[in-house]
Design a protein around this motif. Structure first.
Motif, mmCIF file in Angstrom:
data_model
loop_
_atom_site.group_PDB
_atom_site.id
_atom_site.type_symbol
_atom_site.label_atom_id
_atom_site.label_comp_id
_atom_site.label_asym_id
_atom_site.label_seq_id
_atom_site.Cartn_x
_atom_site.Cartn_y
_atom_site.Cartn_z
ATOM 1 N N CYS A 276 -14.289 -15.046 15.357
ATOM 2 C CA CYS A 276 -13.478 -14.728 14.642
ATOM 3 C C CYS A 276 -12.378 -15.487 14.660
ATOM 4 O O CYS A 276 -12.532 -16.294 16.046
ATOM 5 C CB CYS A 276 -13.135 -13.447 14.658
ATOM 6 N N CYS A 281 -9.548 -10.494 17.632
ATOM 7 C CA CYS A 281 -9.162 -10.238 16.785
ATOM 8 C C CYS A 281 -9.994 -8.623 16.575
ATOM 9 O O CYS A 281 -10.775 -8.889 18.248
ATOM 10 C CB CYS A 281 -10.839 -10.660 15.769
ATOM 11 N N HIS A 283 -11.038 -7.286 14.475
ATOM 12 C CA HIS A 283 -12.622 -6.703 13.117
ATOM 13 C C HIS A 283 -11.930 -5.324 11.775
ATOM 14 O O HIS A 283 -13.080 -5.004 11.975
ATOM 15 C CB HIS A 283 -13.501 -6.677 14.373
ATOM 16 N N CYS A 289 -11.420 -12.769 10.330
ATOM 17 C CA CYS A 289 -13.134 -11.871 11.161
ATOM 18 C C CYS A 289 -14.310 -12.203 10.775
ATOM 19 O O CYS A 289 -15.195 -11.851 9.205
ATOM 20 C CB CYS A 289 -12.640 -10.647 10.379
ATOM 21 N N ALA A 290 -14.575 -13.305 11.364
ATOM 22 C CA ALA A 290 -16.631 -13.331 11.240
ATOM 23 C C ALA A 290 -17.018 -12.192 10.899
ATOM 24 O O ALA A 290 -18.278 -11.835 10.029
ATOM 25 C CB ALA A 290 -16.815 -14.285 12.679
HETATM 26 ZN ZN LIG Z 1 -12.892 -9.741 13.748
#
Ligand SMILES: [Zn+2]
Ligand SMILES: Nc1nc2c(ncn2[C@@H]2O[C@H](COP(=O)(O)OP(=O)(O)OP(=O)(O)O)[C@@H](O)[C@H]2O)c(=O)[nH]1
Length: 351
Positions: A276, A281, A283, A289-290
């Protein structure tokens, strides 16, 4: 209860326990394994046979089934609780929320679910978290495979959440189920079962006791005591030489979530989170955000992320309650000491 004697190895002794013992320890005492916990006493097994150890108030109150103890050579008294290799604990019911040890030194936790409506990935994730947190190898046992036309789809579903965890479909009513589980049921191995009501935990335990009894010459066949073993509270031996821990605590296990276990059970999400953009993060709509990108791309199940968040919230809640309890205890302790001092002073005046 057990008339036979067992070697330390048969009782599940590991070399690492010896590292916890000094030469003096070996002179003063001997190791014994707890197979039953009663109100005032412990049932233990050791190379010397079965014994009962009276619990005094001075003894560590948190001894649980599966624990290894150092017992005094002369009288069966607890000298020490040996460091545990694994521990299943639960948050005690009620407002206090203490961590209560349920079962110690397990090698394997059989997470039992059926190939039917009981099957639920979020619940499996909870049990996996619990196993990892306890330091126990999880094995997912899919019962009622004999009643299911599409076992493969259940296996595929498990693979999406736990590709590295063994998953064994069985018919718990058939003695044939001992074979695919044999790797975890060798001599001196300790296991326990978790899972919802009706998934076949008792059936499986009975089959494992019964089938092997028949193989070993039918000593227990038709013997009421053989059946009784599986309902006994504590730790009992399978004829294969493995130990099963079956206690009310194990059956009432409420699956909480804790951080170490979550890191292992959700390592895919943890790995994504490391990518991220922001290291704090959450999320949840954060830029770059990954984790959420993976959900959008279809490589991470939205359900799994939601369950992860839910377990995280529960873990945070549990940690908060523990902290509040400690503060309450400290506060209460101060008040109590204050009251005692007042009473002593009053007594002093009365004389
Ligand atoms: Zn994230
Ligand atoms: N055909 C089939 N029936 C099964 C299997 N496993 C369990 N059953 C049946 O499912 C019912 C419930 O099994 P139990 O062993 O009582 O389930 P449990 O998990 O011990 O349930 P609790 O004691 O309530 O926790 C019983 O009637 C079993 O015969 C299986 O693999 N195949």
């Amino acid at each position: 209860m057990h008339s036979q004697t067992f070697t330390l190895f048969q009782l599940g002794w590991r070399l690492s326990y010896s590292h916890d013992l000094t030469l003096q320890d070996f002179e003063a005492g001997y190791p014994a394994r707890v197979v039953g916990v009663h109100r005032n006493a412990l049932s233990v097994l050791s190379a010397r046979g079965a014994a009962s150890v009276i619990l005094s108030a001075a003894v560590e109150p948190a001894i649980t089934v599966g624990d290894w103890l150092l017992l005094e050579m002369e009288a069966p008294r607890v000298l020490r609780l040996l460091a545990r290799q694994s521990l299943i604990a639960r948050i005690a019911a009620g407002s206090e929320r203490r961590l209560q040890p349920i079962a110690a030194n397990l090698d394997t936790l059989f997470i039992v679910t059926s190939c039917n409506d009981d099957f639920n990935l979020s619940r499996l994730e909870r049990y996996l978290t619990l196993a990892f947190e306890a330091g126990v190898e999880p094995v997912i046992v899919l019962t009622k495979a004999d009643l299911c036309g599409d076992v493969g789809s259940y296996l595929d579903a498990v693979r999406t959440i736990a590709p590295a965890v063994a998953c064994v479909p069985i018919d718990a009513t058939s003695t044939a189920c001992a074979e695919p589980l044999a790797a975890w049921l060798g001599g001196g191995q300790t296991v326990a079962f978790v899972g919802s009501s009706g998934v076949g935990k008792s059936t499986l335990a009975n089959t494992l006791v019964g089938s092997a009894a028949r193989v070993t010459g039918g000593i227990r066949e038709g013997d009421a005591r053989g059946r009784h073993t599986t309902t006994a509270r504590g730790m009992f031996a399978l004829p294969s030489g493995a130990w099963v821990i079956d206690t009310p605590g194990m059956r009432e296990l409420r699956v909480g979530a804790v951080e170490t276990g979550m890191n292992a059970a959700f390592d895919d999400i943890e790995r994504l989170a490391a990518q991220c953009r922001f290291h704090d993060c959450r999320h949840q709509g954060d830029r770059g955000c990954a984790v959420e990108q993976a959900v959008a791309a279809g490589t991470l199940d939205g359900r799994r992320l939601a369950n992860y968040r839910k377990l995280q919230r529960e873990a945070a809640q549990a940690a908060r309650s523990t902290k509040e309890r400690r503060e309450h205890d400290r506060h209460y302790g101060v008040l109590n000491r204050h009251a005692q001092r007042l009473q002593r002073e009053k007594k002093g005046r009365d004389y």
